[in-house]
Structures are given as C-alpha cells and as structure tokens.
Design a protein around this motif. Structure first.
Motif, PDB file in Angstrom:
ATOM      1  N   ALA A  99       0.840  -1.192   0.000  1.00 32.40           N
ATOM      2  CA  ALA A  99       0.000   0.000   0.000  1.00 32.40           C
ATOM      3  C   ALA A  99       0.879   1.247   0.000  1.00 32.40           C
ATOM      4  O   ALA A  99       1.823   1.347   0.779  1.00 32.40           O
ATOM      5  CB  ALA A  99      -0.910  -0.002   1.222  1.00 32.40           C
ATOM      6  N   ALA A 100       0.555   2.172  -0.890  1.00 33.08           N
ATOM      7  CA  ALA A 100       1.271   3.443  -0.972  1.00 33.08           C
ATOM      8  C   ALA A 100       0.265   4.560  -1.181  1.00 33.08           C
ATOM      9  O   ALA A 100      -0.452   4.574  -2.180  1.00 33.08           O
ATOM     10  CB  ALA A 100       2.274   3.418  -2.118  1.00 33.08           C
ATOM     11  N   CYS A 101       0.217   5.478  -0.246  1.00 33.31           N
ATOM     12  CA  CYS A 101      -0.720   6.589  -0.383  1.00 33.31           C
ATOM     13  C   CYS A 101      -0.263   7.760   0.474  1.00 33.31           C
ATOM     14  O   CYS A 101       0.633   7.632   1.297  1.00 33.31           O
ATOM     15  CB  CYS A 101      -2.134   6.159   0.001  1.00 33.31           C
ATOM     16  N   GLY A 102      -0.910   8.878   0.250  1.00 28.85           N
ATOM     17  CA  GLY A 102      -0.662  10.058   1.061  1.00 28.85           C
ATOM     18  C   GLY A 102       0.214  11.083   0.371  1.00 28.85           C
ATOM     19  O   GLY A 102       1.125  10.744  -0.369  1.00 28.85           O
ATOM     20  N   VAL A 103      -0.112  12.343   0.592  1.00 25.13           N
ATOM     21  CA  VAL A 103       0.685  13.470   0.116  1.00 25.13           C
ATOM     22  C   VAL A 103       1.009  14.337   1.326  1.00 25.13           C
ATOM     23  O   VAL A 103       0.370  14.239   2.370  1.00 25.13           O
ATOM     24  CB  VAL A 103      -0.055  14.293  -0.964  1.00 25.13           C
ATOM     25  N   SER A 104       2.011  15.189   1.166  1.00 27.29           N
ATOM     26  CA  SER A 104       2.393  16.101   2.239  1.00 27.29           C
ATOM     27  C   SER A 104       2.981  17.350   1.614  1.00 27.29           C
ATOM     28  O   SER A 104       3.189  17.420   0.398  1.00 27.29           O
ATOM     29  CB  SER A 104       3.427  15.442   3.155  1.00 27.29           C
ATOM     30  N   ASP A 105       3.271  18.342   2.433  1.00 27.51           N
ATOM     31  CA  ASP A 105       3.929  19.545   1.920  1.00 27.51           C
ATOM     32  C   ASP A 105       5.276  19.193   1.307  1.00 27.51           C
ATOM     33  O   ASP A 105       5.673  19.741   0.287  1.00 27.51           O
ATOM     34  CB  ASP A 105       4.118  20.570   3.042  1.00 27.51           C
ATOM     35  N   LYS A 106       5.973  18.254   1.938  1.00 31.76           N
ATOM     36  CA  LYS A 106       7.286  17.828   1.440  1.00 31.76           C
ATOM     37  C   LYS A 106       7.162  17.034   0.150  1.00 31.76           C
ATOM     38  O   LYS A 106       8.008  17.113  -0.729  1.00 31.76           O
ATOM     39  CB  LYS A 106       7.982  16.993   2.508  1.00 31.76           C
ATOM     40  N   TYR A 107       6.085  16.227   0.044  1.00 36.38           N
ATOM     41  CA  TYR A 107       5.880  15.376  -1.133  1.00 36.38           C
ATOM     42  C   TYR A 107       4.483  15.622  -1.705  1.00 36.38           C
ATOM     43  O   TYR A 107       3.588  14.809  -1.537  1.00 36.38           O
ATOM     44  CB  TYR A 107       6.042  13.896  -0.777  1.00 36.38           C
TER      45      TYR A 107
END
Length: 151
Positions: A99-107
């Motif tokens: 599983a790969a998910c999620g965003v952030s300010d860095k990415y």
C-alpha cells in the motif's frame, strides 16, 4: 495466535526471540513452504516508503540481502532498534499487498517517483530500492498521487 515482542531495547535479542516464537508455531498454524522451509503467511500487508523501504529493509543496508535462513532481522538504525521480516519471508506469503498513499507539503505528488521506481523502472535492485524485491509477487494499491507517474 498472537505473538508478543519482548519489549527490550536489544534489537538482536528481539529478532532472535520473535523468530524463535514463529518457528515454534506448529505448521497447522503457520505453514512452511515445502521447498524452502520458510513460513507462509496468508497475507503480508506491507507499507512502502518513497525511498523504497519495505518493513524496515532500507536501501543500501545489508539486511536487504538476508537469505532464507533468517526469518526476522534486527535493524539498528534508530533507538530503540527495530525488527523486520526478511524479504524472502515477505515475498513467500500467499498474498502480498503493498500500500502506498498520502501526500504532504514535502511530497505534494506523494510517493509517485518511488512507485515508478518500485513497479516499472529498469536498473533498480533490492539494494538500491528494496521494494523491487516484491515487484513480481505483490498487488500494489496506490492512491492517485502515488500512481501518477506510472504512465
């Protein structure tokens, strides 16, 4: 069946103890592969980092090269150290799901570059990007951001 870690700060001892507890389970509870003797879990649900680490198997570290004789490995990168299943054990599950998910300010594009390297890029090895060791056996679940560079 529940296996509980001992809770010490000694990674080597924790890995050895956890592996001994797994090996002590009867095959009716934890089947073994007839060819390799490795445990066969029904499901391995594994997260992946943008650097390609799976479990606590990180790029450029010796743990990614562990063979089938070791089921559980100590990883002394932080305090306290962690333990992880070896790549042969992870890949030997009946079903491997990453599983790969999620965003952030860095990415802001999430793990898109990492997932491209893990799933389709040429030239990666388990040493440079450990997730490629599961490429051929895993079902990859990604959000839109993580899958955006797969083409």
């Amino acid at each position: 069946t529940t296996i509980v870690m001992d809770g010490t700060g000694d990674g080597l001892a924790e890995a050895a103890s956890y592996e001994a507890k797994l090996r002590a389970l009867p095959e009716e509870i934890l089947p073994r592969c007839a060819d390799t003797g490795l445990p066969v879990f029904d499901l391995a649900l594994i997260g992946v980092g943008d650097d390609g680490h799976v479990g606590s198997l990180y790029p450029g570290r010796d743990e990614v090269l562990a063979g089938p004789e070791k089921w559980v490995l100590p990883v002394d990168m932080k305090s306290p150290p962690s333990i992880t299943l070896s790549l042969p054990v992870m890949s030997g599950a009946r079903q491997v799901v990453i599983a790969a998910c999620g965003v952030s300010d860095k990415y802001p594009q999430g793990k898109s570059e990492g997932m491209k390297r893990a799933v389709v890029a040429d030239g990666e090895t388990i040493v440079t990007f450990p997730a490629v060791g599961l490429r051929d056996v895993a079902t990859w679940i990604m959000d839109e951001a993580a899958a955006s560079k797969l083409g």
